[in-house]
Write a protein that holds these residues in place. Structure first.
Motif, PDB file in Angstrom:
ATOM      1  N   LEU A   1      20.173  38.286  59.160  1.00 10.98           N
ATOM      2  CA  LEU A   1      20.805  37.015  59.522  1.00 10.98           C
ATOM      3  C   LEU A   1      21.687  36.494  58.393  1.00 10.98           C
ATOM      4  O   LEU A   1      22.795  35.995  58.627  1.00 10.98           O
ATOM      5  CB  LEU A   1      19.740  35.988  59.895  1.00 10.98           C
ATOM      6  N   ASP A   2      21.206  36.612  57.158  1.00  9.31           N
ATOM      7  CA  ASP A   2      22.007  36.182  56.014  1.00  9.31           C
ATOM      8  C   ASP A   2      23.321  36.954  55.945  1.00  9.31           C
ATOM      9  O   ASP A   2      24.384  36.378  55.662  1.00  9.31           O
ATOM     10  CB  ASP A   2      21.234  36.386  54.707  1.00  9.31           C
ATOM     11  N   ASN A   3      23.263  38.257  56.226  1.00  5.08           N
ATOM     12  CA  ASN A   3      24.469  39.073  56.144  1.00  5.08           C
ATOM     13  C   ASN A   3      25.419  38.809  57.304  1.00  5.08           C
ATOM     14  O   ASN A   3      26.637  38.915  57.150  1.00  5.08           O
ATOM     15  CB  ASN A   3      24.106  40.550  56.064  1.00  5.08           C
ATOM     16  N   PHE A   4      24.889  38.464  58.478  1.00  2.81           N
ATOM     17  CA  PHE A   4      25.746  38.036  59.581  1.00  2.81           C
ATOM     18  C   PHE A   4      26.589  36.839  59.144  1.00  2.81           C
ATOM     19  O   PHE A   4      27.809  36.805  59.328  1.00  2.81           O
ATOM     20  CB  PHE A   4      24.907  37.628  60.806  1.00  2.81           C
ATOM     21  N   ILE A   5      25.915  35.840  58.581  1.00  2.00           N
ATOM     22  CA  ILE A   5      26.604  34.626  58.156  1.00  2.00           C
ATOM     23  C   ILE A   5      27.608  34.949  57.048  1.00  2.00           C
ATOM     24  O   ILE A   5      28.741  34.451  57.044  1.00  2.00           O
ATOM     25  CB  ILE A   5      25.594  33.569  57.658  1.00  2.00           C
ATOM     26  N   LYS A   6      27.191  35.804  56.118  1.00  2.00           N
ATOM     27  CA  LYS A   6      28.048  36.118  54.972  1.00  2.00           C
ATOM     28  C   LYS A   6      29.339  36.805  55.398  1.00  2.00           C
ATOM     29  O   LYS A   6      30.425  36.436  54.931  1.00  2.00           O
ATOM     30  CB  LYS A   6      27.277  37.003  53.986  1.00  2.00           C
ATOM     31  N   VAL A   7      29.254  37.801  56.294  1.00  2.00           N
ATOM     32  CA  VAL A   7      30.484  38.523  56.668  1.00  2.00           C
ATOM     33  C   VAL A   7      31.420  37.628  57.475  1.00  2.00           C
ATOM     34  O   VAL A   7      32.647  37.720  57.337  1.00  2.00           O
ATOM     35  CB  VAL A   7      30.192  39.841  57.428  1.00  2.00           C
ATOM     36  N   ILE A   8      30.859  36.744  58.309  1.00  2.00           N
ATOM     37  CA  ILE A   8      31.719  35.820  59.061  1.00  2.00           C
ATOM     38  C   ILE A   8      32.440  34.883  58.096  1.00  2.00           C
ATOM     39  O   ILE A   8      33.659  34.684  58.185  1.00  2.00           O
ATOM     40  CB  ILE A   8      30.896  35.021  60.089  1.00  2.00           C
ATOM     41  N   ARG A   9      31.696  34.309  57.163  1.00  2.00           N
ATOM     42  CA  ARG A   9      32.299  33.390  56.196  1.00  2.00           C
ATOM     43  C   ARG A   9      33.344  34.088  55.330  1.00  2.00           C
ATOM     44  O   ARG A   9      34.429  33.543  55.095  1.00  2.00           O
ATOM     45  CB  ARG A   9      31.206  32.771  55.320  1.00  2.00           C
ATOM     46  N   ASN A  10      33.031  35.290  54.884  1.00  2.00           N
ATOM     47  CA  ASN A  10      33.967  36.022  54.025  1.00  2.00           C
ATOM     48  C   ASN A  10      35.239  36.386  54.788  1.00  2.00           C
ATOM     49  O   ASN A  10      36.344  36.319  54.247  1.00  2.00           O
ATOM     50  CB  ASN A  10      33.311  37.273  53.460  1.00  2.00           C
ATOM     51  N   SER A  11      35.070  36.808  56.043  1.00  2.00           N
ATOM     52  CA  SER A  11      36.234  37.165  56.849  1.00  2.00           C
ATOM     53  C   SER A  11      37.142  35.951  57.067  1.00  2.00           C
ATOM     54  O   SER A  11      38.373  36.042  56.929  1.00  2.00           O
ATOM     55  CB  SER A  11      35.777  37.732  58.196  1.00  2.00           C
ATOM     56  N   LEU A  12      36.548  34.812  57.397  1.00  2.00           N
ATOM     57  CA  LEU A  12      37.325  33.590  57.594  1.00  2.00           C
ATOM     58  C   LEU A  12      38.037  33.177  56.308  1.00  2.00           C
ATOM     59  O   LEU A  12      39.240  32.850  56.321  1.00  2.00           O
ATOM     60  CB  LEU A  12      36.412  32.457  58.068  1.00  2.00           C
ATOM     61  N   SER A  13      37.307  33.190  55.205  1.00  2.00           N
ATOM     62  CA  SER A  13      37.869  32.758  53.925  1.00  2.00           C
ATOM     63  C   SER A  13      39.024  33.662  53.494  1.00  2.00           C
ATOM     64  O   SER A  13      40.088  33.178  53.088  1.00  2.00           O
ATOM     65  CB  SER A  13      36.773  32.751  52.859  1.00  2.00           C
ATOM     66  N   LYS A  14      38.829  34.979  53.599  1.00  2.00           N
ATOM     67  CA  LYS A  14      39.880  35.930  53.226  1.00  2.00           C
ATOM     68  C   LYS A  14      41.107  35.782  54.121  1.00  2.00           C
ATOM     69  O   LYS A  14      42.228  36.095  53.711  1.00  2.00           O
ATOM     70  CB  LYS A  14      39.343  37.360  53.307  1.00  2.00           C
ATOM     71  N   SER A  15      40.892  35.310  55.337  1.00  2.00           N
ATOM     72  CA  SER A  15      41.988  35.138  56.298  1.00  2.00           C
ATOM     73  C   SER A  15      42.718  33.821  56.114  1.00  2.00           C
ATOM     74  O   SER A  15      43.731  33.573  56.779  1.00  2.00           O
ATOM     75  CB  SER A  15      41.441  35.228  57.732  1.00  2.00           C
ATOM     76  N   GLY A  16      42.197  32.959  55.235  1.00  2.00           N
ATOM     77  CA  GLY A  16      42.845  31.679  54.987  1.00  2.00           C
ATOM     78  C   GLY A  16      42.438  30.581  55.945  1.00  2.00           C
ATOM     79  O   GLY A  16      43.117  29.549  56.047  1.00  2.00           O
ATOM     80  N   PHE A  17      41.304  30.770  56.647  1.00  2.00           N
ATOM     81  CA  PHE A  17      40.840  29.758  57.601  1.00  2.00           C
ATOM     82  C   PHE A  17      39.576  29.091  57.084  1.00  2.00           C
ATOM     83  O   PHE A  17      38.765  29.700  56.372  1.00  2.00           O
ATOM     84  CB  PHE A  17      40.542  30.387  58.961  1.00  2.00           C
ATOM     85  N   ASP A  18      39.399  27.837  57.476  1.00  2.00           N
ATOM     86  CA  ASP A  18      38.177  27.106  57.178  1.00  2.00           C
ATOM     87  C   ASP A  18      37.173  27.347  58.297  1.00  2.00           C
ATOM     88  O   ASP A  18      37.559  27.638  59.435  1.00  2.00           O
ATOM     89  CB  ASP A  18      38.491  25.608  57.075  1.00  2.00           C
ATOM     90  N   GLU A  19      35.891  27.178  57.992  1.00  2.00           N
ATOM     91  CA  GLU A  19      34.857  27.374  59.014  1.00  2.00           C
ATOM     92  C   GLU A  19      35.037  26.438  60.197  1.00  2.00           C
ATOM     93  O   GLU A  19      34.707  26.792  61.331  1.00  2.00           O
ATOM     94  CB  GLU A  19      33.465  27.192  58.398  1.00  2.00           C
ATOM     95  N   LYS A  20      35.584  25.265  59.956  1.00  2.00           N
ATOM     96  CA  LYS A  20      35.776  24.299  61.047  1.00  2.00           C
ATOM     97  C   LYS A  20      36.863  24.765  62.021  1.00  2.00           C
ATOM     98  O   LYS A  20      36.976  24.231  63.129  1.00  2.00           O
ATOM     99  CB  LYS A  20      36.114  22.925  60.486  1.00  2.00           C
ATOM    100  N   ASN A  21      37.686  25.762  61.608  1.00  2.00           N
ATOM    101  CA  ASN A  21      38.707  26.314  62.497  1.00  2.00           C
ATOM    102  C   ASN A  21      38.124  27.269  63.527  1.00  2.00           C
ATOM    103  O   ASN A  21      38.770  27.560  64.542  1.00  2.00           O
ATOM    104  CB  ASN A  21      39.777  27.070  61.704  1.00  2.00           C
ATOM    105  N   LEU A  22      36.914  27.758  63.291  1.00  2.00           N
ATOM    106  CA  LEU A  22      36.333  28.796  64.136  1.00  2.00           C
ATOM    107  C   LEU A  22      36.010  28.248  65.528  1.00  2.00           C
ATOM    108  O   LEU A  22      35.275  27.283  65.676  1.00  2.00           O
ATOM    109  CB  LEU A  22      35.057  29.343  63.478  1.00  2.00           C
ATOM    110  N   ALA A  23      36.581  28.908  66.555  1.00  2.00           N
ATOM    111  CA  ALA A  23      36.403  28.427  67.935  1.00  2.00           C
ATOM    112  C   ALA A  23      35.527  29.344  68.776  1.00  2.00           C
ATOM    113  O   ALA A  23      34.971  28.911  69.794  1.00  2.00           O
ATOM    114  CB  ALA A  23      37.768  28.283  68.609  1.00  2.00           C
ATOM    115  N   TYR A  24      35.405  30.612  68.366  1.00  2.00           N
ATOM    116  CA  TYR A  24      34.635  31.562  69.181  1.00  2.00           C
ATOM    117  C   TYR A  24      34.122  32.678  68.281  1.00  2.00           C
ATOM    118  O   TYR A  24      34.836  33.154  67.387  1.00  2.00           O
ATOM    119  CB  TYR A  24      35.511  32.153  70.295  1.00  2.00           C
TER     120      TYR A  24
END
Length: 344
Positions: A234-257
């Motif tokens: 579960l920790d790694n699920f959260i980590k890869v999502i956060r890292n992917s968003l951050s590297k892409s230049g998006f904030d977590e609040k931008n995530l829609a799906y």
């Protein structure tokens, strides 16, 4: 330089295994299958639903959706399972031949159920590094339910395995459905926890072992694996999502799906809550089970059909593969006025 998705294709067999079927085969209460495992039914392969054949059917749908000819494809990447028509076989080349992609070259990759994310990352990298590669087809098939013994309690968490095929067409220099950055974590401490013990060079499959059904998946240390994996996963699920968003230049609040693989409902809900998302911000694949590498493509197609994704939405696809590997990739859906130049 932008890379976007211009075609999606999914093929699902018509045959189904219901929760009641699984409960009977495994001698489990129906509530365990429906509620704890989160399975209502799942597609299973028929006599003619072979692994690579299902990938080809999905690829045909993806090409039709993209409105391009197979001769426009430059590279084909097979990202499906190794359990396929023949044990030693390059599936991508077969797909090339069946589609008539005479201008393409093809190869296979493998990261278990994390391979679709890897394929998207690799395809984008190829297009960035080689100006001759403009259109890439990703196609895969999966029917690992063949390798499940429903009497083996050690493999209970894999009773959700189903069958199907999925495909994506990716193109460079487009301004729609842009693929941004990915994040992948692998942990080799789990590399031999889930295996087919027989059939390799260590334990060749003899006629006697075949008759005993010892060609199926097994878990070498079920309690140890559960203890080591439960929270780490579960920790790694959260980590890869956060890292992917951050590297892409998006904030977590931008995530829609979030397009997730099928897993326990409680784990699915945990991931959504971690990003302050609700049930409508994903699709729980209770009517499909876990179709390996195909889950993220299936989730994406279903979400578009159900209008859960709108133009401009930031979405992340996330996977986990036995071995163990976790991966995520971020996409901004719809027509874009401009795109980030990844060559800078």
């Amino acid at each position: 330089m932008n890379v976007g998705i211009i075609g999606i294709g999914v093929f699902l067999p018509t045959e189904r295994m219901t929760a009641e079927d699984i409960a009977e085969k495994a001698n489990l209460p129906i509530e365990v299958v429906k509620i704890k495992m989160g399975i209502t039914e799942k597609p299973i392969a028929g006599d003619n639903d072979h692994t690579v054949q299902m990938a080809i059917r999905a690829a045909e749908k993806a090409l039709e959706h993209a409105t391009i000819d197979a001769k426009d494809i430059d590279v084909i990447i097979y990202f499906g399972e190794e359990h396929k028509e023949y044990p030693l076989w390059t599936a991508g080349i077969k797909i090339q031949e069946e589609l008539g992609a005479t201008n393409a070259w093809a190869f296979d990759i493998q990261l278990r159920c994390g391979t679709a994310i890897l394929a998207m990352k690799l395809a984008k990298s190829l297009m960035i590094s080689d100006d001759n590669i403009r259109t890439v087809l990703l196609a895969g098939g999966y029917r690992n339910h063949d390798l499940i013994d429903y009497q083996n309690e050690r493999t209970r968490f894999m009773f959700n395995l189903g069958a199907g095929g999925g495909a994506l067409v990716l193109k460079r220099d487009v301004l729609e459905n842009l693929i941004y950055e990915s994040a992948i974590i692998t942990d080799g401490s789990f590399s031999e926890d889930v295996i087919v013990p027989f059939g390799g060079t260590k334990q060749p499959l003899t006629p006697e072992l075949l008759l005993q059904g010892l060609y199926r998946l097994d878990v070498t240390d079920p309690q140890g694996m559960k203890t080591r994996l439960e929270q780490r996963s579960l920790d790694n699920f959260i980590k890869v999502i956060r890292n992917s968003l951050s590297k892409s230049g998006f904030d977590e609040k931008n995530l829609a799906y979030i397009g997730m693989l099928h897993m326990k409902k409680s784990a699915h809900e945990f991931v959504l809550k971690s990003f302050h998302l609700k049930e409508e911000n994903s699709i729980y694949l209770s009517n499909y089970g876990h179709i390996g590498q195909i889950d993220q493509i299936l989730s994406l197609q279903l979400a578009l059909k159900e209008k859960k994704i709108q133009d401009g939405d930031v979405i992340t696809l996330v996977s986990a593969g036995i071995g163990y590997a976790w991966g995520a990739i971020t996409i901004q859906w719809g027509k874009q006025r401009g795109g980030r130049d990844d060559s800078l």
